[in-house]
Design a protein around this motif. Structure first.
Motif, PDB file in Angstrom:
ATOM      1  N   LEU A  32       0.700  -1.298  -0.116  1.00 30.12           N
ATOM      2  CA  LEU A  32       0.014   0.083   0.023  1.00 30.12           C
ATOM      3  C   LEU A  32       0.944   1.085   0.081  1.00 30.12           C
ATOM      4  N   GLN A  33       0.451   2.426  -0.529  1.00 28.35           N
ATOM      5  CA  GLN A  33       0.995   3.550  -0.750  1.00 28.35           C
ATOM      6  C   GLN A  33       0.776   4.288   0.625  1.00 28.35           C
ATOM      7  N   VAL A  34       1.697   4.836   1.070  1.00 30.23           N
ATOM      8  CA  VAL A  34       1.423   5.516   2.377  1.00 30.23           C
ATOM      9  C   VAL A  34       2.604   6.909   2.365  1.00 30.23           C
ATOM     10  N   ALA A  85      -1.487   1.309  10.492  1.00 27.94           N
ATOM     11  CA  ALA A  85      -2.657   1.430  10.573  1.00 27.94           C
ATOM     12  C   ALA A  85      -3.603   1.941   9.257  1.00 27.94           C
ATOM     13  N   PRO A  86      -4.322   0.925   8.825  1.00 20.77           N
ATOM     14  CA  PRO A  86      -5.053   0.980   7.648  1.00 20.77           C
ATOM     15  C   PRO A  86      -6.242   1.855   7.696  1.00 20.77           C
ATOM     16  N   PRO A  87      -6.860   2.556   6.482  1.00 23.43           N
ATOM     17  CA  PRO A  87      -7.943   3.224   6.814  1.00 23.43           C
ATOM     18  C   PRO A  87      -9.026   2.869   7.129  1.00 23.43           C
ATOM     19  N   GLY A 136      -3.537   5.009   4.462  1.00 22.59           N
ATOM     20  CA  GLY A 136      -3.219   4.560   6.048  1.00 22.59           C
ATOM     21  C   GLY A 136      -1.996   5.467   6.643  1.00 22.59           C
ATOM     22  N   MET A 137      -1.587   4.920   7.649  1.00 24.21           N
ATOM     23  CA  MET A 137      -0.434   5.672   8.317  1.00 24.21           C
ATOM     24  C   MET A 137       0.597   4.805   9.037  1.00 24.21           C
ATOM     25  N   LEU A 138       1.729   5.188   9.003  1.00 21.99           N
ATOM     26  CA  LEU A 138       2.662   4.621  10.036  1.00 21.99           C
ATOM     27  C   LEU A 138       2.779   5.382  11.041  1.00 21.99           C
ATOM     28  N   CYS A 139       2.890   4.597  12.303  1.00 24.41           N
ATOM     29  CA  CYS A 139       2.538   5.288  13.662  1.00 24.41           C
ATOM     30  C   CYS A 139       3.681   5.324  14.619  1.00 24.41           C
ATOM     31  N   VAL A 148      -8.777   7.257   3.385  1.00 30.77           N
ATOM     32  CA  VAL A 148      -7.899   7.640   2.224  1.00 30.77           C
ATOM     33  C   VAL A 148      -7.758   9.031   1.837  1.00 30.77           C
ATOM     34  N   GLY A 149      -6.598   9.442   1.780  1.00 33.99           N
ATOM     35  CA  GLY A 149      -6.516  10.974   1.621  1.00 33.99           C
ATOM     36  C   GLY A 149      -5.300  11.152   0.702  1.00 33.99           C
ATOM     37  N   VAL A 150      -5.188  12.517   0.289  1.00 35.01           N
ATOM     38  CA  VAL A 150      -4.281  13.056  -0.493  1.00 35.01           C
ATOM     39  C   VAL A 150      -3.715  14.005   0.092  1.00 35.01           C
ATOM     40  N   ILE A 151      -2.121  13.779   0.014  1.00 31.93           N
ATOM     41  CA  ILE A 151      -1.308  14.607   0.879  1.00 31.93           C
ATOM     42  C   ILE A 151      -0.372  15.213  -0.291  1.00 31.93           C
ATOM     43  N   ARG A 152      -0.478  16.600  -0.571  1.00 29.24           N
ATOM     44  CA  ARG A 152       0.458  17.054  -1.590  1.00 29.24           C
ATOM     45  C   ARG A 152       0.347  16.478  -2.976  1.00 29.24           C
TER      46      ARG A 152
END
Length: 804
Positions: free
Chosen positions: A75-77, A93-95, A118-121, A108-112
């Motif tokens: 997955l792309q994070v 942490a998945p969506p 998801g997110m690495l915590c 699921v978001g778009v950052i820049r």
């Protein structure tokens, strides 16, 4: 009191599930307030492997990572952690996952301009520590795709219990384990404390210089040289974090561990910062202490302190001082274990507004027999974690003897509770709780353990047996029905309160229960705010004063409803108000507030006609309806214009039975009052002092008059009188009613007019008069005679003249 299940199992050998433990705790009187299961909270988090990490095309500090979480394709994070790199294993942490530290749910978001799934915590985001400088780094052998919580040992439920003030023994995990073992959930395995031999005497002396030895019966002190302070081990930090404490350093963490593990508060001094010997004494008026919470407290002679040659170093049993506190540079540490007077500790903490875990336990009474073992256990922990060499223990005073024997007949359990138990079971329960039982007959001698200072007599022993045996085993039995008529148990004031609630609810008002505490601004606006009614320790800044009236709380409630789209509200309350801090200054009041169009007839807009805004007469109707429902005769009631300063002076009235017997007031709120309270009208209110109403007669002084229904038809006559503007309509009504009491049965005002054809300074008051003949039909002459009496009485009493 909080503790994780794993900590409990260190003292209790049991296979019971979390649910079984929770149910048993509540059953034995340690009510469970909450259970936090981290395994459930962290269930979505998985161990993941960062396959690749490339620089973000549109941000220098971000990386685009491809993360393998074991669910399929990577997955792309998008990650901003500086340690995010290819090959690292971390927590993913998945969506759809809830992140507790940030109080957000991932999507699921778009950052820049780059999609992130998801997110690495970091440890901070999972509330595992304060570290938020980077994401969690896991060892290479961490299994990709596995649930993180069980792998990391975080599948541990944390239980919070409510401990009653008499159960100081349950303020330690060991004490909780003892109760559960007695309830049949396992076996106590709390390790015994082994004394630590000391090398040489303690060079720091201790002296108790108190006029009352009970303030500090015993004070133990030991020096440990050559310690290496720093962060405590992970197992200790985890225990403290689980119960909501922040790890500080190894020495401080050990004392906190002892507080919650054994219920034995301790304190540590940096020996290099202590000048001379320690002295336990009363504080001197005006002395100050910079405490460990960073605040400076001004002390007085009612407080006990620990001092050295340079001054106060610690507030006994409450909190240590900053100047002698241990740091990472501490090499020699003094460990203190003392006994303090519970009442003195409570008064000191309350006077200073200072709370601490130590105060919480000392003011409830710690186990005196644990004074020296607590010192030994803490010493061993210091040696295991920080190293060093201990001296011998210095003990000032003596640990008091707590042994007391209670003669206990087993039959007391049956007599007081109705529960029949075998003697063997009752004996087993007492012994499992630490009580020593001597004797074999119907009456035995029971010696309470040192940690149960609250057990003083036979009834206390019955309580211990029943709470462990289970209240559910007590058979329900109906109370015997009394013969004959029962006597009412409610006082007249209680009956008035009930009647008032029913009547006001029947008039379309909703009962509200507001706080007895209001802000100083509100109290002053309603005639209060005196120093005697200010709270010494308010729960909030806007709850600093006892309320002088019920109206402020009702106004605030009405405004909150209006702010949420319900502008037309009618609220009432029956409760206490406080005019002073003396017993006679407290009164039971009934009050009501109507807002918007919430009159008695209904509120809001309608095709048949809109309801009018509430006014003074709505409040007057409510007040007099309440008096009628309470059986208070209003025949002698006087209504004087105006009321308290918070009411509109021209649209309010005071009800009284004589110049000093004021029973209530009604009217519209003063604009200045509404502005001060940030409340918007229209608003009308009333308040009745139920405590000041005339007491009902014990016996009727005369029989009720016989009901007579006249056979003849009543007739009405209308009169329009011109009177001075300052003449009250009520005075005119009384004058007319007294003109002929045999014929006149009702008088009412139906019109008031000022303007054209009425002289300046005058007003026209139109009155309807109902005449009720009883023996014969009135002739025109008799009617004219009564009319003449009415005009004459009005002229004599009020100076009224018939309007032409």
């Amino acid at each position: 009191m909080k503790f994780p299940i794993s900590w409990l199992r260190e003292h209790l050998d049991t296979d019971a599930s979390t649910q079984d433990i929770v149910e048993a705790l509540t059953r034995v009187g340690l009510e469970v307030e909450s259970v936090r299961d981290r395994a459930v909270e962290l269930a979505p988090y998985r161990i993941a492997h960062i396959v690749s990490a490339a620089k973000h095309p549109n941000a220098d500090k971000l990386r685009v990572c491809m993360v393998d979480d074991g669910s399929g394709a990577p997955l792309q994070v998008v990650c901003g952690a500086p340690n995010a790199r290819a090959g690292l294993k971390s927590v993913f942490a998945p969506p759809g996952t809830y992140v507790p530290a940030k109080d957000i749910t991932l999507s699921v978001g778009v950052i820049r301009g780059v999609e992130s799934r998801g997110m690495l915590c970091s440890a901070y985001e999972l509330e595992l520590s304060e570290d938020h400088d980077g994401i969690i780094e896991l060892p290479d052998d961490a299994p990709v795709g596995a649930a993180f919580a069980p792998w990391a040992g975080l599948d541990d439920a944390v239980i919070e219990i409510s401990v009653t003030p008499n159960r100081a023994d349950a303020l330690g995990v060991a004490g909780v384990a003892r109760d559960l073992a007695a309830a049949g959930l396992g076996r106590v395995k709390t390790p015994a404390v082994t004394p630590v031999p000391g090398k040489g005497p303690n060079p720091v002396g201790v002296r108790i210089a108190l006029d009352d030895p009970s303030l500090c019966p015993a004070f133990a002190l030991r020096l440990v040289r050559g310690v290496k302070n720093g962060p405590s081990p992970e197992w200790l930090q985890k225990k403290l974090r689980d119960i909501g404490l922040r790890p500080i350093n190894a020495l401080v963490d050990i004392t906190n561990y002892m507080t919650f593990d054994r219920g034995r508060p301790l304190h540590v001094f940096d020996a290099a910062k202590v000048k001379g010997d320690l002295v336990v004494r009363r504080a001197r008026d005006g002395e100050e202490l910079l405490a460990l919470d960073g605040r400076t407290y001004r002390l007085d002679s009612s407080m006990v302190v620990i001092a050295d040659d340079s001054g106060v170093e610690s507030l006994a049993g409450v909190m240590g001082g900053e100047l002698s506190g241990v740091t990472d540079d501490t090499t020699d540490v003094l460990i203190e274990s003392a006994l303090w007077n519970a009442i003195n500790i409570a008064r000191t903490g309350r006077k200073l507004g200072l709370t601490s875990d130590a105060r919480f336990r000392f003011e409830r009474g710690v186990d005196p027999a644990l004074t020296l073992p607590g010192m030994e256990m803490a010493t061993q922990l210091v040696l295991d974690i920080c190293g060093g060499e201990p001296t011998e223990v210095t003990l000032a005073g003596a640990v008091p003897e707590t042994k007391r024997v209670i003669a206990f007949p087993y039959s007391e359990v049956k007599r007081l509770t109705g529960l029949e138990l075998d003697r063997a079971e009752m004996r087993r329960i007492l012994e499992s709780l630490g009580f020593a039982v001597a004797g074999e007959g119907e009456t035995v001698e029971v010696t309470p353990p040192s940690w149960r200072a609250d057990v003083e007599g036979k009834a206390d022993l019955v309580e211990e047996i029943v709470r462990i045996a289970g209240l559910d085993r007590v058979t329900a039995a109906p109370l015997p029905r009394p013969e004959g008529l029962t006597i009412g148990v409610l006082t007249p004031l209680q009956r008035r309160a009930r009647t008032a609630r029913r009547l006001l609810a029947a008039r379309g008002m909703v009962e509200a229960v507001t706080y007895s505490f209001i802000s100083a601004k509100e109290a002053e606006a309603f005639g209060g705010g005196s120093p005697g009614l200010k709270l010494a320790n308010p729960i909030a800044a806007d709850m600093s004063d006892m309320r002088p009236s019920l109206i402020p709380g009702l106004l605030a409630a009405a405004q909150r409803n209006a702010d949420r789209g319900y502008p037309d509200t009618a609220l009432f309350e029956v409760g206490q108000t406080f005019a002073s801090d003396e017993p006679e200054g407290q009164a039971l009041m009934a009050a009501g507030v109507r807002r918007g169009t919430a009159g008695h007839a209904g509120a809001g807009r309608s095709w048949s006609g809109d309801a009018k805004p509430v006014d003074v007469f709505d409040a007057k109707d409510d007040l007099f309806a309440l008096l009628a429902a309470l059986g208070v005769s209003t025949a002698g009631a006087q209504i004087t214009p105006g009321g308290p300063a918070w009411l509109h002076p021209g649209r309010s009235g005071t009800v009284q039975f004589g110049p000093k017997a004021v029973i209530g007031w009604f009217g519209e709120l003063h604009p200045a009052t509404l502005k001060a309270l940030d409340v918007k009208g229209p608003l009308a209110a009333f308040e009745v002092n139920l405590s000041a109403l005339p007491a009902p007669r014990a016996k009727a002084t005369r029989a009720k008059a016989k009901l007579q229904l006249p056979d003849l038809q009543p007739l009405g006559r209308d009169f329009a009188f011109v009177v001075d503007r300052d003449v009250a309509a009520a005075d005119l009504v009384k004058a007319v009613a007294g003109a002929d009491r045999n014929l006149i049965v009702d008088v009412g005002v139906f019109d008031v007019y000022e303007g054209e054809r009425v002289p300046a300074g005058k007003k026209s008051v139109a009155i309807s008069v109902t005449l009720q003949p009883r023996e014969k039909t009135l002739t025109d002459a008799e009617i004219e005679a009564v009319s003449a009496k009415i005009v004459a009485a009005a002229a004599k009493r009020t100076g009224a003249t018939l309007r032409g």
